[in-house]
Write a protein that holds these residues in place. Structure first.
Motif, PDB file in Angstrom:
ATOM      1  N   ALA A  52      -4.405   8.355  -4.415  1.00  0.00           N
ATOM      2  CA  ALA A  52      -3.074   7.928  -3.992  1.00  0.00           C
ATOM      3  C   ALA A  52      -2.173   9.134  -3.753  1.00  0.00           C
ATOM      4  O   ALA A  52      -1.395   9.161  -2.786  1.00  0.00           O
ATOM      5  CB  ALA A  52      -2.464   7.003  -5.035  1.00  0.00           C
ATOM      6  N   ARG A  53      -2.270  10.138  -4.625  1.00  0.00           N
ATOM      7  CA  ARG A  53      -1.468  11.356  -4.442  1.00  0.00           C
ATOM      8  C   ARG A  53      -1.845  12.077  -3.152  1.00  0.00           C
ATOM      9  O   ARG A  53      -0.989  12.589  -2.426  1.00  0.00           O
ATOM     10  CB  ARG A  53      -1.633  12.282  -5.652  1.00  0.00           C
ATOM     11  CG  ARG A  53      -0.867  11.821  -6.891  1.00  0.00           C
ATOM     12  CD  ARG A  53      -0.871  12.892  -7.972  1.00  0.00           C
ATOM     13  NE  ARG A  53      -2.170  13.018  -8.604  1.00  0.00           N
ATOM     14  CZ  ARG A  53      -2.542  12.361  -9.707  1.00  0.00           C
ATOM     15  NH1 ARG A  53      -1.708  11.529 -10.297  1.00  0.00           N
ATOM     16  NH2 ARG A  53      -3.733  12.544 -10.232  1.00  0.00           N
ATOM     17  N   SER A  56      -0.431  10.144  -0.190  1.00  0.00           N
ATOM     18  CA  SER A  56       1.019  10.337  -0.136  1.00  0.00           C
ATOM     19  C   SER A  56       1.369  11.716   0.412  1.00  0.00           C
ATOM     20  O   SER A  56       2.401  11.896   1.071  1.00  0.00           O
ATOM     21  CB  SER A  56       1.638  10.156  -1.524  1.00  0.00           C
ATOM     22  OG  SER A  56       1.529   8.813  -1.958  1.00  0.00           O
ATOM     23  N   ARG A 283       2.308   0.008  -0.489  1.00  0.00           N
ATOM     24  CA  ARG A 283       2.175   0.921  -1.621  1.00  0.00           C
ATOM     25  C   ARG A 283       1.465   2.213  -1.218  1.00  0.00           C
ATOM     26  O   ARG A 283       1.863   3.309  -1.617  1.00  0.00           O
ATOM     27  CB  ARG A 283       1.394   0.231  -2.753  1.00  0.00           C
ATOM     28  CG  ARG A 283       1.312   1.041  -4.032  1.00  0.00           C
ATOM     29  CD  ARG A 283       0.367   0.393  -5.040  1.00  0.00           C
ATOM     30  NE  ARG A 283      -0.993   0.355  -4.548  1.00  0.00           N
ATOM     31  CZ  ARG A 283      -2.059   0.162  -5.337  1.00  0.00           C
ATOM     32  NH1 ARG A 283      -1.919  -0.025  -6.628  1.00  0.00           N
ATOM     33  NH2 ARG A 283      -3.263   0.124  -4.822  1.00  0.00           N
ATOM     34  N   THR A 284       0.406   2.069  -0.414  1.00  0.00           N
ATOM     35  CA  THR A 284      -0.383   3.241  -0.020  1.00  0.00           C
ATOM     36  C   THR A 284       0.444   4.232   0.781  1.00  0.00           C
ATOM     37  O   THR A 284       0.348   5.447   0.586  1.00  0.00           O
ATOM     38  CB  THR A 284      -1.613   2.794   0.799  1.00  0.00           C
ATOM     39  OG1 THR A 284      -2.412   1.914  -0.006  1.00  0.00           O
ATOM     40  CG2 THR A 284      -2.452   3.994   1.220  1.00  0.00           C
ATOM     41  N   PHE A 285       1.280   3.712   1.686  1.00  0.00           N
ATOM     42  CA  PHE A 285       2.049   4.589   2.586  1.00  0.00           C
ATOM     43  C   PHE A 285       3.527   4.642   2.232  1.00  0.00           C
ATOM     44  O   PHE A 285       4.352   5.088   3.055  1.00  0.00           O
ATOM     45  CB  PHE A 285       1.885   4.113   4.032  1.00  0.00           C
ATOM     46  CG  PHE A 285       0.497   4.282   4.575  1.00  0.00           C
ATOM     47  CD1 PHE A 285      -0.158   5.500   4.491  1.00  0.00           C
ATOM     48  CD2 PHE A 285      -0.161   3.222   5.177  1.00  0.00           C
ATOM     49  CE1 PHE A 285      -1.445   5.659   4.996  1.00  0.00           C
ATOM     50  CE2 PHE A 285      -1.445   3.372   5.694  1.00  0.00           C
ATOM     51  CZ  PHE A 285      -2.089   4.596   5.594  1.00  0.00           C
ATOM     52  N   GLN A 287       5.374   6.548   0.573  1.00  0.00           N
ATOM     53  CA  GLN A 287       6.045   7.840   0.613  1.00  0.00           C
ATOM     54  C   GLN A 287       5.779   8.617   1.904  1.00  0.00           C
ATOM     55  O   GLN A 287       6.213   9.763   2.028  1.00  0.00           O
ATOM     56  CB  GLN A 287       5.622   8.672  -0.606  1.00  0.00           C
ATOM     57  CG  GLN A 287       5.998   8.006  -1.926  1.00  0.00           C
ATOM     58  CD  GLN A 287       5.663   8.865  -3.125  1.00  0.00           C
ATOM     59  OE1 GLN A 287       6.177   9.964  -3.262  1.00  0.00           O
ATOM     60  NE2 GLN A 287       4.800   8.361  -3.995  1.00  0.00           N
ATOM     61  N   ARG A 288       5.041   7.977   2.827  1.00  0.00           N
ATOM     62  CA  ARG A 288       4.815   8.627   4.118  1.00  0.00           C
ATOM     63  C   ARG A 288       6.005   8.371   5.029  1.00  0.00           C
ATOM     64  O   ARG A 288       7.048   7.883   4.609  1.00  0.00           O
ATOM     65  CB  ARG A 288       3.511   8.106   4.721  1.00  0.00           C
ATOM     66  CG  ARG A 288       2.270   8.458   3.920  1.00  0.00           C
ATOM     67  CD  ARG A 288       1.805   9.884   4.145  1.00  0.00           C
ATOM     68  NE  ARG A 288       1.142  10.054   5.414  1.00  0.00           N
ATOM     69  CZ  ARG A 288      -0.156   9.910   5.610  1.00  0.00           C
ATOM     70  NH1 ARG A 288      -0.957   9.606   4.599  1.00  0.00           N
ATOM     71  NH2 ARG A 288      -0.680  10.092   6.810  1.00  0.00           N
ATOM     72  N   GLN A 460      10.292   1.092  -0.642  1.00  0.00           N
ATOM     73  CA  GLN A 460      10.032   1.872   0.571  1.00  0.00           C
ATOM     74  C   GLN A 460      11.262   1.934   1.468  1.00  0.00           C
ATOM     75  O   GLN A 460      11.592   2.987   2.027  1.00  0.00           O
ATOM     76  CB  GLN A 460       8.850   1.263   1.339  1.00  0.00           C
ATOM     77  CG  GLN A 460       8.400   2.104   2.523  1.00  0.00           C
ATOM     78  CD  GLN A 460       7.287   1.440   3.318  1.00  0.00           C
ATOM     79  OE1 GLN A 460       7.316   0.231   3.547  1.00  0.00           O
ATOM     80  NE2 GLN A 460       6.300   2.221   3.742  1.00  0.00           N
TER      81      GLN A 460
END
Length: 563
Positions: A52-53, A56, A283-285, A287-288, A460
Motif C-alpha cells: 500500500a505504501r 501511494s 483506498r488504494t489510490f 493519496q495519489r 480522499q
C-alpha cells in the motif's frame, strides 16, 4: 488430535449453550491452526501495508511477471462443482442470527451465505450465537420464536450453506493464545469446521466457505494450507472443502488466475464483490492524484469502465478455469415501499441481473428474500435449464490500464453526495454499534462496505480539496458542519441509548474519515471501542499498533506446508 500450540483462553462472557461451541477440543483445534499459521498471517498483513505504501508513493499496479506461467498455462482447471454447489443462480447473503437463518433456509435461494463478516456486527454474542445457529441448522434443529409467540422452524429441504468468516486483518479479542488475541478468520473457520464438517458431508454437501478481503494469491495460498491442515486433522478427504473467493480488492483483480490456481483443489470460483471493490479502489489510490478521485458513489455502477473491465476479466478467468463466476448483490429492499415503487425496484433488479447473466455470470447474490424470485427469473431468462454457463467464453483483453482507468468517467462530486456519505455512514454505524450489521437504509440493504466507501471517499475528497459541483471545495470544516447537521436531525427525539450510539458513530466516522491517516478498515477501531465485552475495551488514544495485537507473534513461522 492436536499438538499443543499454546493454551487458548476464553476472555468473553460464557452465556447459555456457549460451552457447546467452545469445547476444549474445538479450542485446541483453533489453537493448532493459530500455532501453525499466525506468523505467516502476520507476515502477509505486513506485506499488505508495504505494498500500500509503494502504491501511494507512485508504484503502478500490473499483472505479476513472476506468475505469468500460471496465467499462460491453459492446461489447469479448478475442481468440478461440489455436491450442492452445481447450481448457484441466486445466493442469499444474510447474517447468522436465528431469525434470519430460518428465513434464509426457508427461502428459494440456491445457497445461503451465512455471513459472519460484513453483514454481522462482530460482537461476542453475534459471533458465538451465529456459530450456535449454524450448529443447529446443520443438524436440522433450527427454530425461532416470533414476537407473536409463533414458532418457526427451518425446512428440511433448504439452500446449501456456505459460511463467510471474517477477513485476515481482524482479530477476536475474546479468545487469546499466550495473551495475544487470535485471528478472527481462524476462529470463525475453525469452530464451524470442527463442529460441522462431518455432519455436512453426511447431509450430502460439505463444508463450504466464502473468503473475504483477499489482497493477493499468497493470502489465498494461506487459506489453502489452512484447509489442508484442517482436513488432515479431522480425517476428512482432501478437496472436500470448497471456497469461493471474493474479488473485492483492487490488487486481487490483478491476481485472479493465481488465486484460483492456489485454491484449485478447494476452489468454488470467484465473486465480484462490487461495493468493497469500489472502496478498495478509493483506498488504494486515496493519496495519489486527483485523476483517481471517484464521483458520488451512486454514480459508480457496474457499467463504469474500470468496473466493467474488472467483471469481464473475472468471468473470463473463471470460465477458462472451469470455475463459477458469481455476480454482486441485489441490494434493494422493496418490502416497505408502496406497490408502484416496489414493482419499479424489482424491475431495476431484473434488468441488472439479466445484464449480469448476459455478461456470463453463473449466479448472483441477493441481500433480501424479497428479490430472490426476481433474481432467479432473470437468470433463467438467459440460462434456460442450464445450471451454469461455465462453457461460455468471450474474448476479453482487459489491460492493467483498463482495470484502473477512469477515462470517460465524469468525476463530479456534489454537496448532496457528501451529505449522503455522512448520513448513511452515521446511520449504519449507529446500528452496528447496537449489534446489527445488515441495515435497511433508504430502501437498500447495507452492510459494512457502505461505510467503507463513504468514509474513504470523504477522506480522499478532503485530502485533495476536491471541488464540488456547487463551487466550494471539500474541506474538513465543511464535512464537520455536515456531520453536525446530520447528527441534529438523526438524534432528534431519540432515547438516551440510541443517542449514545449515534455519538459513538460520530466518533468512529471522525476517526476513520477526518484524520491525517486513512485506516485500512473502520472495523478494527470500532470493534475495540464499542463491540467487545466492556472489561476488554481499549480506552484513550489508539494508534495502529494497538489494533494489531493479534499480529504480535513471538516466533514467526516459516513453515509453508500444512502436511
Amino acid at each position: 488430535m492436536c499438538d499443543s500450540h499454546g493454551t487458548p483462553k476464553i476472555r468473553g462472557t460464557m452465556h447459555e449453550r456457549y460451552a457447546e461451541i467452545l469445547t476444549p477440543e474445538a479450542l485446541a483445534f483453533v489453537a493448532k491452526l493459530d500455532g501453525v499459521f499466525a506468523g505467516r498471517r502476520a507476515e502477509l498483513l505486513a506485506a499488505r501495508r508495504e505494498r500500500a505504501r509503494e502504491i501511494s508513493a507512485g508504484a503502478d499496479l500490473d499483472f505479476l511477471p513472476d506468475t505469468e506461467h500460471i496465467r499462460s498455462d491453459a492446461g489447469w482447471q479448478v475442481a468440478a462443482p461440489a455436491p450442492g454447489l452445481e447450481r448457484r443462480r441466486c445466493e442469499l447473503v444474510a447474517p447468522a442470527n436465528r431469525k434470519m437463518a430460518v428465513h434464509a433456509l426457508n427461502s428459494d435461494a440456491d445457497v445461503w451465505l451465512a455471513d459472519l463478516e460484513d453483514s454481522t456486527a462482530p460482537s461476542w454474542d453475534n459471533i458465538i450465537g451465529g456459530q450456535l445457529n449454524l450448529f443447529d441448522a446443520v443438524r436440522g434443529n433450527l427454530t425461532y420464536l416470533a414476537a407473536d409467540g409463533a414458532e418457526h422452524a427451518a425446512s428440511s429441504q433448504h439452500p446449501t450453506i456456505m459460511m463467510r468468516p471474517r477477513g485476515w486483518h481482524l482479530c477476536e479479542k475474546h479468545i487469546s493464545v499466550d495473551g495475544r488475541p487470535i485471528s478472527a478468520s481462524l476462529v470463525d473457520f475453525g469452530l464451524y469446521f470442527f463442529h460441522n464438517a462431518q455432519r455436512l458431508i453426511e447431509n450430502g454437501a460439505g463444508p463450504y466457505f466464502y473468503l473475504p478481503k483477499i489482497e493477493s494469491h499468497k493470502e489465498a495460498a494461506l487459506w489453502n494450507d489452512v484447509f489442508i491442515l484442517a482436513q488432515n486433522q479431522l480425517g476428512i478427504p482432501q478437496g472436500t472443502i470448497r471456497a469461493t473467493t471474493l474479488i473485492e480488492t483492487l490488487t486481487a483483480a490483478f491476481e485472479m488466475d493465481e488465486i484460483l490456481y492456489e485454491l484449485r483443489d478447494h476452489s468454488a470460483g470467484l465473486n465480484a464483490g462490487r461495493w468493497d471493490y469500489i472502496f478498495s479502489y478509493v483506498r488504494t489510490f486515496a493519496q495519489r492524484g486527483p485523476e483517481f478521485v471517484l464521483p458520488d458513489r451512486d454514480k459508480v455502477t457496474m457499467t463504469t469502465p474500470f468496473m466493467r473491465a474488472y467483471t469481464d476479466l473475472l468471468v473470463d478467468t473463471c470460465h477458462q478455469r472451469g470455475a463459477h463466476a458469481i455476480g454482486g448483490p441485489a441490494a434493494v429492499n422493496p418490502t416497505r415501499q408502496d406497490e408502484e415503487k416496489r414493482h419499479r425496484a424489482l424491475a431495476i433488479v431484473r434488468a441488472e441481473k439479466e445484464r449480469e447473466a448476459a455478461d456470463g455470470f453463473d449466479g448472483c447474490w441477493a441481500a433480501h428474500t424479497a428479490v430472490i424470485e426476481t433474481c432467479q427469473e432473470a437468470y433463467a431468462s438467459i440460462l434456460g435449464s442450464k445450471p451454469d454457463q461455465r462453457d461460455v467464453r468471450r474474448a476479453v483483453n482487459a489491460t492493467a490500464y483498463d482495470l484502473v482507468s477512469l477515462h470517460g468517467t465524469v468525476q463530479t462530486i456534489s454537496l448532496e453526495g457528501v451529505r449522503t456519505n455522512v448520513s448513511v455512514a452515521l446511520r449504519y454505524l449507529a446500528a452496528w454499534i447496537g449489534g446489527r450489521g445488515a441495515v435497511a437504509i433508504d430502501n437498500l440493504m447495507e452492510d459494512a462496505a457502505t461505510v467503507e466507501i463513504s468514509r474513504a471517499q470523504l477522506w480522499q475528497w478532503i485530502h485533495h480539496n476536491s471541488q464540488l459541483a456547487e463551487g466550494p471545495q471539500v474541506t474538513r470544516e465543511l464535512v464537520e458542519r455536515i456531520i453536525d447537521e446530520q447528527m441534529a436531525g438523526l438524534t432528534r427525539g431519540l432515547d438516551d441509548t440510541t443517542s449514545a450510539r449515534y455519538q459513538g458513530a460520530r466518533e468512529v466516522l471522525t476517526e476513520v474519515a477526518l484524520g491525517d491517516y486513512l485506516p485500512g478498515f473502520f472495523t478494527p477501531y470500532a470493534y475495540v471501542r464499542f463491540l467487545i465485552d466492556r472489561p476488554l475495551r481499549m480506552s484513550g488514544p489508539l494508534d495502529p499498533e494497538d489494533l494489531r495485537q493479534s499480529e504480535h507473534v513471538q516466533s514467526v513461522s516459516h513453515a509453508h506446508s500444512a502436511a
